[in-house]
Scaffold this active site. Structure first.
Site, PDB file in Angstrom:
ATOM      1  N   GLU A 175      29.928  35.620  41.869  1.00  0.00           N
ATOM      2  CA  GLU A 175      30.621  34.868  42.913  1.00  0.00           C
ATOM      3  C   GLU A 175      29.633  34.796  44.073  1.00  0.00           C
ATOM      4  O   GLU A 175      29.321  35.815  44.695  1.00  0.00           O
ATOM      5  CB  GLU A 175      31.906  35.569  43.344  1.00  0.00           C
ATOM      6  CG  GLU A 175      32.739  34.665  44.231  1.00  0.00           C
ATOM      7  CD  GLU A 175      33.541  35.399  45.279  1.00  0.00           C
ATOM      8  OE1 GLU A 175      34.482  34.809  45.800  1.00  0.00           O
ATOM      9  OE2 GLU A 175      33.219  36.558  45.594  1.00  0.00           O
TER      10      GLU A 175
ATOM     11  N   ASP B 269      31.610  40.182  42.296  1.00  0.00           N
ATOM     12  CA  ASP B 269      32.206  39.788  43.571  1.00  0.00           C
ATOM     13  C   ASP B 269      31.146  39.653  44.679  1.00  0.00           C
ATOM     14  O   ASP B 269      30.300  40.539  44.826  1.00  0.00           O
ATOM     15  CB  ASP B 269      33.220  40.872  43.964  1.00  0.00           C
ATOM     16  CG  ASP B 269      34.112  40.462  45.111  1.00  0.00           C
ATOM     17  OD1 ASP B 269      34.891  39.524  44.939  1.00  0.00           O
ATOM     18  OD2 ASP B 269      34.024  41.099  46.187  1.00  0.00           O
TER      19      ASP B 269
ATOM     20  N   HIS C  49      41.868  33.193  42.055  1.00  0.00           N
ATOM     21  CA  HIS C  49      42.865  33.922  42.842  1.00  0.00           C
ATOM     22  C   HIS C  49      42.676  33.755  44.346  1.00  0.00           C
ATOM     23  O   HIS C  49      43.487  34.247  45.113  1.00  0.00           O
ATOM     24  CB  HIS C  49      42.805  35.403  42.470  1.00  0.00           C
ATOM     25  CG  HIS C  49      41.485  36.010  42.853  1.00  0.00           C
ATOM     26  ND1 HIS C  49      40.298  35.685  42.210  1.00  0.00           N
ATOM     27  CD2 HIS C  49      41.146  36.873  43.838  1.00  0.00           C
ATOM     28  CE1 HIS C  49      39.304  36.327  42.788  1.00  0.00           C
ATOM     29  NE2 HIS C  49      39.780  37.059  43.777  1.00  0.00           N
ATOM     30  N   ASP C  50      41.577  33.111  44.778  1.00  0.00           N
ATOM     31  CA  ASP C  50      41.337  32.907  46.214  1.00  0.00           C
ATOM     32  C   ASP C  50      41.658  31.486  46.651  1.00  0.00           C
ATOM     33  O   ASP C  50      41.590  31.179  47.848  1.00  0.00           O
ATOM     34  CB  ASP C  50      39.855  33.137  46.546  1.00  0.00           C
ATOM     35  CG  ASP C  50      39.449  34.604  46.470  1.00  0.00           C
ATOM     36  OD1 ASP C  50      40.333  35.469  46.598  1.00  0.00           O
ATOM     37  OD2 ASP C  50      38.253  34.865  46.271  1.00  0.00           O
TER      38      ASP C  50
ATOM     39  N   ASP D  67      35.967  42.660  36.873  1.00  0.00           N
ATOM     40  CA  ASP D  67      35.463  42.288  38.183  1.00  0.00           C
ATOM     41  C   ASP D  67      34.604  43.451  38.669  1.00  0.00           C
ATOM     42  O   ASP D  67      35.006  44.605  38.549  1.00  0.00           O
ATOM     43  CB  ASP D  67      36.647  42.111  39.138  1.00  0.00           C
ATOM     44  CG  ASP D  67      36.526  40.884  39.994  1.00  0.00           C
ATOM     45  OD1 ASP D  67      35.563  40.820  40.755  1.00  0.00           O
ATOM     46  OD2 ASP D  67      37.404  40.013  39.905  1.00  0.00           O
TER      47      ASP D  67
END
Ligand code: ISL
Length: 534
Positions: free
Chosen positions: A250, A197, A319-320, A97
């Site tokens: 993302e 991210d 994970h969100d 990430d």
């Protein structure tokens, strides 16, 4: 030969919740290493690790205090090297990430910046306020205002996320250089790319007041601005192009048009992006504003993205996001299988989130005390302002909290689901007694074994990996698609409901969640089938 990241599926690991090797209640890198044979057995080819860098953990590692070191709770740099090397030896690649919109406020850069030490004075977005008020009216993704006052420097700094996540200032060339050195550091160590991210937020066009009536005040000045495209092109030119790697961005609230630009190979920015649109199938723009889930809304968005982009990332969980089987299905293993079938047969690179291959569900917490996530906690005052009482706030959390995806991986029916021998940092879901890797391993009808079967089929099928996508039909409760390569085609039909459905479909499926007997214009509840035609 297609690029390797177009051929293989990605498995996302949330390291805090994957496997704890030393009994401290926190997942770690040696734990991941111990599970490599399991991961390999899934048939995926790429592992994306949520952040393992040094971090105070305010946002579970998305607040980084040292990009070139591993947080002691996860292990050491040499553990990371061992993971990369052992994964590679099994034919698995590691993707990290890359969180570069902001750092932690504990990062040395920020500590020096707040003291105005050279060359860090302008590493962050510092401004004077308007009297006692912040420089503008922007709000944070995590609720409340996007500015915090720093007593040491006597100025405000911008934080689009938590207070401990100050935004970097990309107008400063030294920041760009520093970030490029970080990418280089990890690529040279053997990682095969980055999940970037909130990458479309890097460039802030101006700091004017935003349109005051919106969920994210100010976002018109920083989502997908031209300056961001330029930065991405520079990263590609200067660093990424020197390695055999890929990037997936993302990209918050991205449109299909923007996504096409961001992933256009001729522009050289990103290889794929995560769309957010289909995550609105059960909410209005932000998940705190729920609406009834409609299958049609989900299908419509997935298909739109299939049609508008030549290639992209495909996902239902991360994970969100709450667990797909709880949001879009009915928590049953049958609905989990149906969802995995669509996920692995759409065109694009599939991203599977840990536990999705088991049909893991949303959490079973009973009170706010069980919730750990900074976003959930920060949202409470905002939800209170909207007039919700404690009970309704908790109900909203059950549906929307990111902790739904963050409960520990369920390995066994035993204590703490086999995740840790200690006390887990977040509660293990009580349903681990039935939903877990060990039990599912032994059951030929389990979600896990369906996932493996599908993955094995996909890995051997050029039609599924490369074929064109065509929607044949989507109805209220079912969908039928075609993938075609040359003269070969695979038809995929999924009943997205707990009732049998009638549809035009005959023949013998090559794969079915319900057995490969002849189909007669009917699918069983949650049945999913693949039919080959040559
Ligand atoms: O999680 C969200 C909604 O609940 C999103 O708004 C999320 O904050 C947004 O997609 C950005 O996510 C990424 O950056 C955040 C981090 O907290 C998330 O975990 C990460 O995926 C800040 O780094």
């Amino acid at each position: 030969m297609e690029k390797w990241w177009k051929e293989q599926a990605v498995y996302q690991i949330y390291p805090m919740s994957y496997c704890d090797s030393n009994g401290d209640g926190m997942g770690d890198i040696p734990g991941i290493i111990s599970k490599l044979p399991y991961i390999k057995s899934l048939g995926v080819g790429i592992l994306w690790l949520s952040p393992v860098y040094r971090s105070p953990g305010e946002d579970n590692g998305y607040d980084i205090s040292d990009y070139c070191d591993i947080d002691p709770k996860f292990g050491t740099l040499s553990d990371m090297d061992e993971l990369i090397q052992k994964a590679n030896a099994l034919g698995l690649r590691i993707v990290m990430d890359l969180v570069i919109n902001h750092t932690s406020d504990q990062h040395e850069w920020f500590q020096k910046s707040r003291r105005r030490e050279a060359p860090y004075e302008d590493f962050y977005i510092w401004r004077d306020g308007n009297g006692k008020r912040p420089p503008n009216n922007w709000t944070s993704f995590f609720g409340g205002r996007a500015w915090a006052f720093d007593e040491v420097r006597g100025q405000w700094y911008l934080h689009l996320f938590a207070k401990g996540q100050p935004d970097l200032n990309y107008r400063n060339p030294a920041v760009i250089d520093a970030v490029e050195r970080v990418m280089d550091f990890w690529l040279a160590r053997g990682v095969s790319g980055f999940r970037c991210d909130v990458i479309n937020l890097l460039w802030k066009d101006s700091l004017k007041n935003g349109f005051p009536k919106g969920a994210l005040v100010g976002s018109e000045y920083y989502i997908g601005r031209p300056g961001c495209h330029e930065l991405l092109q520079r990263f590609r030119r200067e660093v990424l192009s020197r390695y055999d790697c890929f990037t997936v961005g993302e990209t918050v609230l991205v449109s299909t048009k923007k996504a096409r630009e961001l992933t256009d190979p001729n522009r050289g920015e990103l290889d794929m992006v995560f769309s957010f649109e289909h995550m609105n199938a059960d909410c209005f723009l932000v998940k705190w504003l729920p609406r009834k889930f409609k299958t049609q809304r989900l299908f419509r968005s997935l298909i739109k993205w299939q049609k508008k982009l030549p290639w992209n990332a495909v996902y239902l969980e991360n994970h969100d996001q709450p667990r797909s089987v709880s949001r879009f299905g009915d928590d049953s293993p049958a609905s989990a299988k149906a969802m995995l079938t669509l996920l692995l047969t759409l065109r694009g690179t599939p991203f599977v989130y840990q536990g999705e291959e088991l049909g893991m569900t949303n959490f079973d917490f009973t009170s706010m005390d069980d919730i750990q996530d900074v976003e959930s906690k920060n949202m409470v005052p905002t939800l209170k302002k909207l007039g919700l009482n404690d009970r309704r706030i908790f109900e909203r959390m059950r549906k929307a909290s990111r902790d739904n995806a963050r409960t520990p991986m369920q390995w066994t029916p035993g204590p703490e689901g086999g995740f840790t021998t200690g006390t887990p940092w977040i509660k293990v879901n009580g349903n681990h007694v039935t939903i877990n890797a060990e039990t599912e391993e032994q059951d030929p009808d389990s979600v896990l074994n369906w996932f493996r079967t599908l993955m094995a089929y996909r890995n051997g099928s050029d039609v599924l990996k490369q074929g064109r996508f065509r929607l044949i039909s989507r109805e209220k409760d079912w969908i039928k698609i075609e993938r075609r390569l040359g003269d070969e085609r695979v038809i995929v039909a999924v009943n997205w409901s707990p009732k049998p459905v009638k549809l035009p479909l005959v023949g013998y499926p090559v794969l079915s969640t319900h057995g490969t007997q002849k189909l007669d214009c009917q699918l069983q509840p949650w049945e999913a089938v693949l039919i080959e035609e040559k």
